[in-house]
Design a protein around this motif. Structure first.
Motif, PDB file in Angstrom:
ATOM      1  N   SER A  19      -2.169   2.278  12.537  1.00 12.85           N
ATOM      2  CA  SER A  19      -0.768   1.841  12.401  1.00 12.85           C
ATOM      3  C   SER A  19      -0.106   2.349  11.126  1.00 12.85           C
ATOM      4  N   THR A  20      -0.888   2.926  10.214  1.00 15.35           N
ATOM      5  CA  THR A  20      -0.310   3.426   8.957  1.00 15.35           C
ATOM      6  C   THR A  20       0.025   4.900   9.102  1.00 15.35           C
ATOM      7  N   GLY A  21       1.288   5.227   8.846  1.00 12.32           N
ATOM      8  CA  GLY A  21       1.721   6.605   8.984  1.00 12.32           C
ATOM      9  C   GLY A  21       1.943   7.273   7.643  1.00 12.32           C
ATOM     10  N   THR A  22       2.637   8.392   7.684  1.00 14.72           N
ATOM     11  CA  THR A  22       2.893   9.173   6.469  1.00 14.72           C
ATOM     12  C   THR A  22       3.704   8.364   5.452  1.00 14.72           C
ATOM     13  N   ARG A  23       4.689   7.636   5.916  1.00 13.34           N
ATOM     14  CA  ARG A  23       5.527   6.845   4.997  1.00 13.34           C
ATOM     15  C   ARG A  23       4.680   5.831   4.245  1.00 13.34           C
ATOM     16  N   GLU A  24       3.779   5.180   4.970  1.00 15.48           N
ATOM     17  CA  GLU A  24       2.921   4.190   4.322  1.00 15.48           C
ATOM     18  C   GLU A  24       2.049   4.834   3.262  1.00 15.48           C
ATOM     19  N   ARG A  25       1.493   5.997   3.585  1.00 18.28           N
ATOM     20  CA  ARG A  25       0.625   6.681   2.614  1.00 18.28           C
ATOM     21  C   ARG A  25       1.427   7.162   1.395  1.00 18.28           C
ATOM     22  N   MET A  26       2.643   7.658   1.615  1.00 14.15           N
ATOM     23  CA  MET A  26       3.470   8.115   0.502  1.00 14.15           C
ATOM     24  C   MET A  26       3.820   6.965  -0.438  1.00 14.15           C
ATOM     25  N   LEU A  27       4.181   5.819   0.138  1.00 19.22           N
ATOM     26  CA  LEU A  27       4.494   4.659  -0.686  1.00 19.22           C
ATOM     27  C   LEU A  27       3.273   4.179  -1.452  1.00 19.22           C
ATOM     28  N   ALA A  28       2.096   4.265  -0.802  1.00 16.93           N
ATOM     29  CA  ALA A  28       0.860   3.855  -1.470  1.00 16.93           C
ATOM     30  C   ALA A  28       0.565   4.774  -2.647  1.00 16.93           C
TER      31      ALA A  28
ATOM     32  N   SER B  88       1.656  -3.819  -4.878  1.00 16.47           N
ATOM     33  CA  SER B  88       2.074  -2.927  -3.791  1.00 16.47           C
ATOM     34  C   SER B  88       0.995  -1.902  -3.468  1.00 16.47           C
ATOM     35  N   ALA B  89       0.400  -1.304  -4.508  1.00 15.44           N
ATOM     36  CA  ALA B  89      -0.631  -0.283  -4.280  1.00 15.44           C
ATOM     37  C   ALA B  89      -1.861  -0.875  -3.606  1.00 15.44           C
ATOM     38  N   VAL B  90      -2.314  -2.035  -4.121  1.00 10.59           N
ATOM     39  CA  VAL B  90      -3.506  -2.667  -3.545  1.00 10.59           C
ATOM     40  C   VAL B  90      -3.269  -3.056  -2.090  1.00 10.59           C
ATOM     41  N   THR B  91      -2.117  -3.663  -1.825  1.00 13.57           N
ATOM     42  CA  THR B  91      -1.819  -4.097  -0.454  1.00 13.57           C
ATOM     43  C   THR B  91      -1.767  -2.923   0.514  1.00 13.57           C
ATOM     44  N   ARG B  92      -1.087  -1.868   0.095  1.00 16.94           N
ATOM     45  CA  ARG B  92      -0.942  -0.717   0.985  1.00 16.94           C
ATOM     46  C   ARG B  92      -2.264   0.010   1.189  1.00 16.94           C
ATOM     47  N   TRP B  93      -2.998   0.238   0.116  1.00 16.87           N
ATOM     48  CA  TRP B  93      -4.287   0.923   0.275  1.00 16.87           C
ATOM     49  C   TRP B  93      -5.283   0.074   1.069  1.00 16.87           C
ATOM     50  N   LEU B  94      -5.202  -1.228   0.894  1.00 13.66           N
ATOM     51  CA  LEU B  94      -6.067  -2.113   1.670  1.00 13.66           C
ATOM     52  C   LEU B  94      -5.787  -1.940   3.163  1.00 13.66           C
TER      53      LEU B  94
END
Length: 614
Positions: free
Chosen positions: A211-220, A425-431
């Motif tokens: 469910s995580t796309g490019t946008r999610e990875r860029m924000l992370a 934000s970083a921890v939540t997204r990378w998790l």
């Protein structure tokens, strides 16, 4: 359509033919002729058609072969059989009798072999039928002296053609051969396989896409870069003020944060996976009732039947069914979702349901049905290290924050706010990203292994079905033997010798709750028949009505009736369309008899098939 073991309630009238209960149509090139077929190929197809009882079409094919120059004693032998098969002598028209009269003159051109002897015997039988006052003794001897192949085919295909003393003399041989062949070739263990649809191949539930796309990875990445930059700046602030406690706290906080994050991630992953598996196996899922008679409903019945049939040895049925209610629903939903969109009937996926249920039973018996609980069990060391790392991070972080704010209040405060917001934000997204990737990789591995296991089960079932499935010739031979034994039973009941029988006829229609199947170009065959036998004698008509369970080679519900010719008020055949014909026999004193003669549904046609011929 229903599965072979499903109970069906039928409200049709006594003489009605009900709708299709189960159906199988298989590809076959046995009866298919290409446009440029050679005469030999036409003969081979005609011979196969004759062997399965399609005599009229067989006669056409063999006639085409002879017209193309393929003419031997064997070909001529089967050409005559195809002309006479399932016909009485009275049914032969002038043209047929003229063609038969030419056959004896052709015998000299054929090689002296068993086929020529068989053809000579047929000519002798035809001559005896034409001249009933003649002595059939030598002709009968010639028939009985034939090789088994030729004799058996003559007795089978000329069953209705021969009457009187000729049939009397041959009857004992015909009856004995039918009795021996009625259950040969392991009929009881194989007949069911003919009516089973070819199974559809294995399918598996594909893993839910990540469910995580490019946008999610860029924000992370952006939040991580920001957080690391600010943390580095925070370390520089601590370092320039050269106080021992904050420096040590900062140096300890970094590895402590790593340890807490690493084992916290493991804790979270195992917890999520355990919860997902528990949902699959729990009985607390909402139950959706499928519409009666639909595909989902038939799949429900398959699972219910096989979970009852595959009860673990020594287990209480209630405990078994209650303990597997969750996994049963999960597997049922998977099958429905995988196969619902295609033209798949429940018989084609019964192998998959059996495999699934047997796999659940095996894991229940060896105690591995809930082995996922051990696989995803959160170890104490994981919890301890996670809590220890986060505790150290929290305590050292407080020390660093306090020292920084004391020395540089404004800058330190802003730095703390950015670290907290960016770090969260970083921890939540990378998790989320790491958990999704790990979940997808594991589900993909499970899916691939599941497909391999199901493919093994599919091949095993397909090979078993192909090995057990009878040929068209075997099916026709068994049915012919059943009719012969019914005829023998009727003659013994009425104490009738063949010399007292003017003629006889069989009328066979599908009985209630039948399954039917056919190969491409072949006739429909049924698991249950209603067979009517009419014996025509000088005193009137004897009728025997019996229901045949073809798979078990047993007759049930026999009914007998007699009526004299002067008791018949009328006989009428009503043709509703090219596929439906009904025979109505009205007696002066007694009930009228209405029989559906032809199957009202020709079924799905394949390229090259003709509904009228079927």
């Amino acid at each position: 359509m229903t599965s072979p073991h499903r109970t069906v309630t039928n409200t049709a009238d006594r003489w009605s033919v009900v709708a299709i209960q189960a159906e199988s149509l298989r590809d076959s090139q046995v009866f298919v002729l290409p446009p440029d077929a050679s005469p030999q190929r036409k003969y081979e197809v005609g011979l196969r058609l004759l062997d399965i009882g399609v005599s009229e079409l067989a006669h056409e094919r063999i006639t085409e072969a002879i017209a193309g120059g393929y003419d031997t004693a064997e070909v001529q032998f089967h050409w005559v059989l195809a002309m006479l098969s399932n016909r009485t002598y009275r049914e032969l028209g002038p043209s047929d009798r003229f063609k038969l009269s030419l056959v004896p003159g052709m015998l000299l051109q054929y090689t002296d072999d068993e086929w020529k002897h068989g053809l000579q015997a047929i000519c002798g039988l035809v001559r005896c039928m034409h001249d009933p006052d003649g002595n059939p003794g030598q002709v009968l001897k010639d028939v009985l002296d034939l090789h088994t192949i030729q004799r058996t085919r003559i007795l089978r295909h000329l069953d209705m053609f021969l009457t009187g003393s000729i049939k009397d003399s041959l009857w004992a041989n015909t009856r004995d051969e039918a009795r021996d062949a009625q259950t040969n070739n392991d009929r009881m263990e194989r007949a069911w396989a003919y009516f089973y649809s070819d199974p559809v191949g294995p399918r598996v539930r594909q893993p839910v896409p990540i469910s995580t796309g490019t946008r999610e990875r860029m924000l992370a990445v952006m939040s991580t870069v920001l957080s690391l930059t600010v943390v580095g700046y925070l370390g520089w602030l601590v370092l320039i003020h050269a106080r021992t406690a904050p420096i040590l706290a900062y140096l300890v906080a970094v590895p402590a944060g790593y340890v807490g994050a690493r084992y916290g991630l493991e804790w979270r992953y195992r917890s999520d996976r355990l919860a997902a598996k528990e949902r699959e196996h729990s009985g607390n899922q909402p139950i959706r009732h499928a519409p009666a008679g639909g595909f989902a409903d038939r799949v429900d019945q398959l699972f219910n039947r096989y979970f009852i049939k595959y009860l673990p040895k020594g287990e209480d049925p209630h405990v078994w069914l209650v303990g597997t209610v969750g996994i049963r629903k999960t597997l049922r939903d998977e099958v429905v979702n995988l196969y619902r969109e295609d033209s798949v009937d429940d018989m084609q996926i019964s192998w998959l349901v059996r495999y699934m249920v047997s796999d659940v039973r095996k894991r229940w018996q060896n105690g591995t049905l809930h082995d996922y609980r051990e696989r995803y069990r959160i170890r104490r060391s994981t919890k301890v290290l996670c809590c220890l790392g986060l505790s150290v991070l929290f305590s050292t972080g407080i020390t660093v924050i306090e020292a920084t704010i004391r020395t540089t209040p404004v800058t330190g405060s802003l730095t703390m706010v950015v670290v907290l917001i960016g770090g969260r934000s970083a921890v939540t997204r990378w998790l989320h990203i790491i958990l999704e990737r790990r979940r997808h990789a594991e589900e993909k591995q499970e899916s691939e292994q599941c497909w391999l296991d199901r493919n093994v089960a599919f091949k095993r079932w397909r090979d078993k079905l192909n090995a057990k499935r009878p040929s068209e010739i075997e099916m026709e031979n068994w049915l012919n033997c059943d009719r012969t034994m019914l005829l023998d039973s009727a003659m013994r009941h009425y104490k009738l010798p063949w010399r007292d029988i003017i003629g006889h006829a069989f009328l066979q229609t599908p009985a209630k709750h039948y399954k039917r199947a056919r190969v491409h170009g072949g006739p429909w065959r049924y698991s249950r028949y209603e067979i009517r036998l009419f014996l025509i004698t000088a005193d009137g008509v004897r009728e025997v009505n019996a229901k045949l369970n073809f798979e078990k080679a047993t007759f049930q519900s026999r009914r007998r009736s007699n009526f004299r010719f002067n008791a018949v008020a009328s006989v009428q055949v009503t043709k509703a369309d090219q596929f439906r014909q009904t025979l109505e026999l009205t007696l002066i004193n007694g009930p009228s008899v209405t029989v559906r003669v032809t199957d009202p549904n020709p079924g799905k046609l394949r390229p090259g098939e003709n509904a009228k011929q079927l």
